[in-house]
Design a protein around this motif. Structure first.
Motif, PDB file in Angstrom:
ATOM      1  N   VAL A 135       2.171 -13.556 -14.890  1.00  0.00           N
ATOM      2  CA  VAL A 135       2.089 -12.205 -14.348  1.00  0.00           C
ATOM      3  C   VAL A 135       2.912 -12.115 -13.068  1.00  0.00           C
ATOM      4  O   VAL A 135       2.869 -13.011 -12.224  1.00  0.00           O
ATOM      5  CB  VAL A 135       0.627 -11.820 -14.042  1.00  0.00           C
ATOM      6  CG1 VAL A 135       0.544 -10.359 -13.625  1.00  0.00           C
ATOM      7  CG2 VAL A 135      -0.264 -12.090 -15.244  1.00  0.00           C
ATOM      8  N   PHE A 136       3.668 -11.028 -12.939  1.00  0.00           N
ATOM      9  CA  PHE A 136       4.422 -10.738 -11.727  1.00  0.00           C
ATOM     10  C   PHE A 136       3.805  -9.511 -11.084  1.00  0.00           C
ATOM     11  O   PHE A 136       3.357  -8.597 -11.794  1.00  0.00           O
ATOM     12  CB  PHE A 136       5.894 -10.493 -12.052  1.00  0.00           C
ATOM     13  CG  PHE A 136       6.535 -11.610 -12.829  1.00  0.00           C
ATOM     14  CD1 PHE A 136       7.086 -12.693 -12.167  1.00  0.00           C
ATOM     15  CD2 PHE A 136       6.565 -11.583 -14.217  1.00  0.00           C
ATOM     16  CE1 PHE A 136       7.664 -13.739 -12.885  1.00  0.00           C
ATOM     17  CE2 PHE A 136       7.135 -12.612 -14.938  1.00  0.00           C
ATOM     18  CZ  PHE A 136       7.690 -13.699 -14.273  1.00  0.00           C
ATOM     19  N   SER A 137       3.779  -9.460  -9.759  1.00  0.00           N
ATOM     20  CA  SER A 137       3.148  -8.316  -9.108  1.00  0.00           C
ATOM     21  C   SER A 137       3.747  -8.060  -7.737  1.00  0.00           C
ATOM     22  O   SER A 137       4.388  -8.935  -7.143  1.00  0.00           O
ATOM     23  CB  SER A 137       1.638  -8.541  -8.976  1.00  0.00           C
ATOM     24  OG  SER A 137       1.351  -9.620  -8.107  1.00  0.00           O
ATOM     25  N   ALA A 138       3.523  -6.857  -7.252  1.00  0.00           N
ATOM     26  CA  ALA A 138       3.933  -6.464  -5.907  1.00  0.00           C
ATOM     27  C   ALA A 138       2.974  -5.390  -5.425  1.00  0.00           C
ATOM     28  O   ALA A 138       2.609  -4.488  -6.181  1.00  0.00           O
ATOM     29  CB  ALA A 138       5.366  -5.940  -5.895  1.00  0.00           C
ATOM     30  N   THR A 139       2.531  -5.493  -4.195  1.00  0.00           N
ATOM     31  CA  THR A 139       1.619  -4.495  -3.648  1.00  0.00           C
ATOM     32  C   THR A 139       2.373  -3.231  -3.250  1.00  0.00           C
ATOM     33  O   THR A 139       3.607  -3.230  -3.149  1.00  0.00           O
ATOM     34  CB  THR A 139       0.892  -5.036  -2.408  1.00  0.00           C
ATOM     35  OG1 THR A 139       1.850  -5.291  -1.366  1.00  0.00           O
ATOM     36  CG2 THR A 139       0.140  -6.320  -2.730  1.00  0.00           C
ATOM     37  N   LEU A 140       1.624  -2.173  -2.989  1.00  0.00           N
ATOM     38  CA  LEU A 140       2.238  -0.941  -2.498  1.00  0.00           C
ATOM     39  C   LEU A 140       2.992  -1.202  -1.199  1.00  0.00           C
ATOM     40  O   LEU A 140       4.060  -0.629  -0.963  1.00  0.00           O
ATOM     41  CB  LEU A 140       1.159   0.124  -2.266  1.00  0.00           C
ATOM     42  CG  LEU A 140       0.441   0.680  -3.491  1.00  0.00           C
ATOM     43  CD1 LEU A 140      -0.638   1.669  -3.061  1.00  0.00           C
ATOM     44  CD2 LEU A 140       1.407   1.359  -4.451  1.00  0.00           C
ATOM     45  N   THR A 141       2.435  -2.066  -0.357  1.00  0.00           N
ATOM     46  CA  THR A 141       3.112  -2.398   0.899  1.00  0.00           C
ATOM     47  C   THR A 141       4.474  -3.011   0.640  1.00  0.00           C
ATOM     48  O   THR A 141       5.470  -2.657   1.282  1.00  0.00           O
ATOM     49  CB  THR A 141       2.248  -3.377   1.722  1.00  0.00           C
ATOM     50  OG1 THR A 141       1.019  -2.735   2.073  1.00  0.00           O
ATOM     51  CG2 THR A 141       2.959  -3.811   2.994  1.00  0.00           C
ATOM     52  N   GLU A 142       4.550  -3.926  -0.316  1.00  0.00           N
ATOM     53  CA  GLU A 142       5.823  -4.571  -0.644  1.00  0.00           C
ATOM     54  C   GLU A 142       6.826  -3.565  -1.203  1.00  0.00           C
ATOM     55  O   GLU A 142       8.035  -3.753  -1.077  1.00  0.00           O
ATOM     56  CB  GLU A 142       5.594  -5.702  -1.644  1.00  0.00           C
ATOM     57  CG  GLU A 142       4.841  -6.889  -1.064  1.00  0.00           C
ATOM     58  CD  GLU A 142       4.522  -7.946  -2.109  1.00  0.00           C
ATOM     59  OE1 GLU A 142       5.173  -9.011  -2.074  1.00  0.00           O
ATOM     60  OE2 GLU A 142       3.645  -7.700  -2.953  1.00  0.00           O
ATOM     61  N   PHE A 143       6.324  -2.492  -1.797  1.00  0.00           N
ATOM     62  CA  PHE A 143       7.200  -1.466  -2.349  1.00  0.00           C
ATOM     63  C   PHE A 143       7.360  -0.270  -1.420  1.00  0.00           C
ATOM     64  O   PHE A 143       7.814   0.796  -1.821  1.00  0.00           O
ATOM     65  CB  PHE A 143       6.677  -1.002  -3.714  1.00  0.00           C
ATOM     66  CG  PHE A 143       7.104  -1.897  -4.862  1.00  0.00           C
ATOM     67  CD1 PHE A 143       7.999  -2.938  -4.683  1.00  0.00           C
ATOM     68  CD2 PHE A 143       6.601  -1.683  -6.140  1.00  0.00           C
ATOM     69  CE1 PHE A 143       8.396  -3.751  -5.738  1.00  0.00           C
ATOM     70  CE2 PHE A 143       6.994  -2.488  -7.209  1.00  0.00           C
ATOM     71  CZ  PHE A 143       7.893  -3.527  -7.010  1.00  0.00           C
ATOM     72  N   GLY A 144       6.976  -0.434  -0.133  1.00  0.00           N
ATOM     73  CA  GLY A 144       7.315   0.568   0.868  1.00  0.00           C
ATOM     74  C   GLY A 144       6.251   1.566   1.253  1.00  0.00           C
ATOM     75  O   GLY A 144       6.524   2.469   2.048  1.00  0.00           O
ATOM     76  N   VAL A 145       5.034   1.430   0.704  1.00  0.00           N
ATOM     77  CA  VAL A 145       3.955   2.357   1.063  1.00  0.00           C
ATOM     78  C   VAL A 145       2.765   1.541   1.580  1.00  0.00           C
ATOM     79  O   VAL A 145       1.806   1.296   0.845  1.00  0.00           O
ATOM     80  CB  VAL A 145       3.543   3.239  -0.134  1.00  0.00           C
ATOM     81  CG1 VAL A 145       2.496   4.264   0.288  1.00  0.00           C
ATOM     82  CG2 VAL A 145       4.753   3.952  -0.726  1.00  0.00           C
ATOM     83  N   PRO A 146       2.814   1.097   2.847  1.00  0.00           N
ATOM     84  CA  PRO A 146       1.719   0.292   3.389  1.00  0.00           C
ATOM     85  C   PRO A 146       0.467   1.134   3.615  1.00  0.00           C
ATOM     86  O   PRO A 146       0.548   2.269   4.099  1.00  0.00           O
ATOM     87  CB  PRO A 146       2.288  -0.222   4.712  1.00  0.00           C
ATOM     88  CG  PRO A 146       3.290   0.803   5.119  1.00  0.00           C
ATOM     89  CD  PRO A 146       3.896   1.301   3.833  1.00  0.00           C
ATOM     90  N   LEU A 147      -0.683   0.577   3.268  1.00  0.00           N
ATOM     91  CA  LEU A 147      -1.954   1.272   3.428  1.00  0.00           C
ATOM     92  C   LEU A 147      -3.068   0.262   3.706  1.00  0.00           C
ATOM     93  O   LEU A 147      -3.006  -0.878   3.246  1.00  0.00           O
ATOM     94  CB  LEU A 147      -2.318   2.057   2.161  1.00  0.00           C
ATOM     95  CG  LEU A 147      -1.474   3.272   1.794  1.00  0.00           C
ATOM     96  CD1 LEU A 147      -1.812   3.723   0.376  1.00  0.00           C
ATOM     97  CD2 LEU A 147      -1.699   4.411   2.774  1.00  0.00           C
ATOM     98  N   TYR A 148      -4.071   0.692   4.453  1.00  0.00           N
ATOM     99  CA  TYR A 148      -5.316  -0.063   4.521  1.00  0.00           C
ATOM    100  C   TYR A 148      -6.088   0.209   3.231  1.00  0.00           C
ATOM    101  O   TYR A 148      -5.772   1.132   2.478  1.00  0.00           O
ATOM    102  CB  TYR A 148      -6.170   0.400   5.705  1.00  0.00           C
ATOM    103  CG  TYR A 148      -5.713  -0.104   7.050  1.00  0.00           C
ATOM    104  CD1 TYR A 148      -6.060  -1.374   7.496  1.00  0.00           C
ATOM    105  CD2 TYR A 148      -4.954   0.712   7.899  1.00  0.00           C
ATOM    106  CE1 TYR A 148      -5.657  -1.824   8.748  1.00  0.00           C
ATOM    107  CE2 TYR A 148      -4.540   0.265   9.146  1.00  0.00           C
ATOM    108  CZ  TYR A 148      -4.898  -1.003   9.570  1.00  0.00           C
ATOM    109  OH  TYR A 148      -4.488  -1.461  10.804  1.00  0.00           O
ATOM    110  N   ALA A 149      -7.123  -0.596   2.987  1.00  0.00           N
ATOM    111  CA  ALA A 149      -7.996  -0.344   1.838  1.00  0.00           C
ATOM    112  C   ALA A 149      -9.417  -0.788   2.186  1.00  0.00           C
ATOM    113  O   ALA A 149      -9.627  -1.558   3.120  1.00  0.00           O
ATOM    114  CB  ALA A 149      -7.501  -1.077   0.593  1.00  0.00           C
ATOM    115  N   ASP A 150     -10.367  -0.311   1.394  1.00  0.00           N
ATOM    116  CA  ASP A 150     -11.785  -0.549   1.659  1.00  0.00           C
ATOM    117  C   ASP A 150     -12.110  -0.205   3.108  1.00  0.00           C
ATOM    118  O   ASP A 150     -12.759  -0.964   3.838  1.00  0.00           O
ATOM    119  CB  ASP A 150     -12.184  -1.988   1.335  1.00  0.00           C
ATOM    120  CG  ASP A 150     -12.283  -2.221  -0.172  1.00  0.00           C
ATOM    121  OD1 ASP A 150     -12.136  -1.244  -0.927  1.00  0.00           O
ATOM    122  OD2 ASP A 150     -12.517  -3.368  -0.580  1.00  0.00           O
ATOM    123  N   ALA A 151     -11.635   0.976   3.522  1.00  0.00           N
ATOM    124  CA  ALA A 151     -11.936   1.460   4.864  1.00  0.00           C
ATOM    125  C   ALA A 151     -13.337   2.053   4.891  1.00  0.00           C
ATOM    126  O   ALA A 151     -13.761   2.726   3.952  1.00  0.00           O
ATOM    127  CB  ALA A 151     -10.917   2.516   5.286  1.00  0.00           C
TER     128      ALA A 151
END
Length: 362
Positions: free
Chosen positions: A221-237
């Motif tokens: 499996v290959f993957s990339a987070t939203l941050t790696e693709f230019g949309v950084p976000l916090y989560a489980d806030a």
């Protein structure tokens, strides 16, 4: 960017993968957790009958290891020590949306997995406030099996899968990278089987669990987070309505202090969090311990950032939100964004830590 597993071309059944997704975590891509006077969920309310301020917390997914910091805090008596009687409300595909639970007054504090949704709601006048965050980088991202896919540009024209909130995040990533919204979308929820079976080319998912589910089946499996693709976000806030925070300031600080200790303890002993999810809080879900432990270790890596190293777990950085986070959102086409000082209130963290950077060793 890539996270390979063992090589295999095995085809997986939808039922098999969906079940394993639930065992590993299979978190929904949006939601909150809470403090209030209501909540009827049965498992995990160990202090419900104890004296203290009742705090109802609504989660965005089932009672699995994603919420290990809360389970550990409850199990270790940190909430009881703070005079808090926690009441845990589970989420899931058939549960009402967390913001609806908060609006209805059935919970006071929520865990927002999709902070972009909270930002959008605040921009439209909703009075939700973020006052802490577990995940310093959202684990939401894309996963795929084709090694020829190297970047988001290679997803143009592909068939993508996800839940009902996914298109807005896909659109944001395409926009920030200057890509036209040229893709086909299939709603698949939290089930990664359509990717394994070739129905879709990539999925938007939690890279901490659906990826692990696929890897456990022998797939690369290959993957990339939203941050790696230019949309950084916090989560489980951790979020709540401003009116609730104003009316329950002291109780929120005490709840947060116990929550910090629970997360610190889970970092020290991830096996404990996995065991509690498997044997106690999520016992009715028939969770797989090894899968929960894998999930816990992966998510702990995302609990850490430059600001948490300096100030402690659950901290947020307003400058980071006003800077990189908002820059990515603006590039994705959102022009109306809320005042960061109204969206984020760090006074509760400041009071909970009281000048310290850790609470367990204090």
């Amino acid at each position: 960017m890539t996270k390979p597993g063992a090589v295999s071309s095995a085809q997986l059944s939808r039922r098999s993968l969906l079940r394993r997704s639930a065992l590993f975590g299979g978190a929904a891509l949006l939601g909150p957790a809470v403090l209030s006077a209501c909540g009827d969920d049965d498992a995990g309310a160990t202090a419900a009958a104890a004296s203290g301020t009742k705090v109802s917390t609504v989660f965005s997914w089932v009672k699995n290891v994603e919420w290990a910091g809360f389970w550990v805090g409850d199990d270790q008596g940190y909430y009881t020590d703070e005079g808090i009687a926690p009441d845990w409300i589970g989420g899931g595909p058939n549960a009402p949306e967390n913001v609806q639970v908060l609006e209805a007054g059935k919970a006071g504090i929520g865990l927002a997995s999709d902070t972009l949704k909270i930002i959008d709601a605040a921009a439209q006048g909703a009075d939700f406030v973020m006052f802490a965050a577990t995940l310093q980088e959202s684990p939401v991202g894309f996963a795929w099996l084709d090694p020829n896919i190297k970047s988001i540009h290679d997803l143009v024209g592909k068939t993508l899968g996800g839940d009902s909130s996914s298109p807005s995040m896909i659109d944001a990533c395409f926009k920030v990278n200057g890509i036209a919204n040229d893709y086909n979308f299939i709603q698949i929820g939290a089930d990664p089987a359509p990717l394994a079976n070739g129905q879709v080319d990539a999925i938007l998912c939690y890279t901490t669990n659906q990826v692990s589910v696929l890897e456990a089946q022998g797939l690369t499996v290959f993957s990339a987070t939203l941050t790696e693709f230019g949309v950084p976000l916090y989560a489980d806030a951790l979020i709540a309505k401003r009116s609730f925070l104003d009316a329950n300031h002291e109780a929120v600080v005490r709840f947060l202090r116990a929550t910090i200790k629970g997360h610190e303890k889970n970092i020290q002993d991830p096996e404990l969090g996995a065991r509690l999810a498997t044997e106690k809080y999520g016992v009715d879900l028939a969770l797989d311990y090894d899968g929960q432990l894998t999930e816990n270790r992966k998510q702990i890596e995302l609990w850490v950032s430059d600001v948490t190293r300096k100030k402690g777990v659950l901290w947020m950085d307003k400058d980071y939100i006003a800077g990189p986070v908002y820059e990515g959102i603006r590039a994705a086409g959102r022009t109306e964004l809320p005042d960061v000082n109204k969206l984020v209130d760090l006074s509760f963290l400041t009071e909970a830590y009281d000048g310290k950077t850790t609470l367990l060793s204090a």
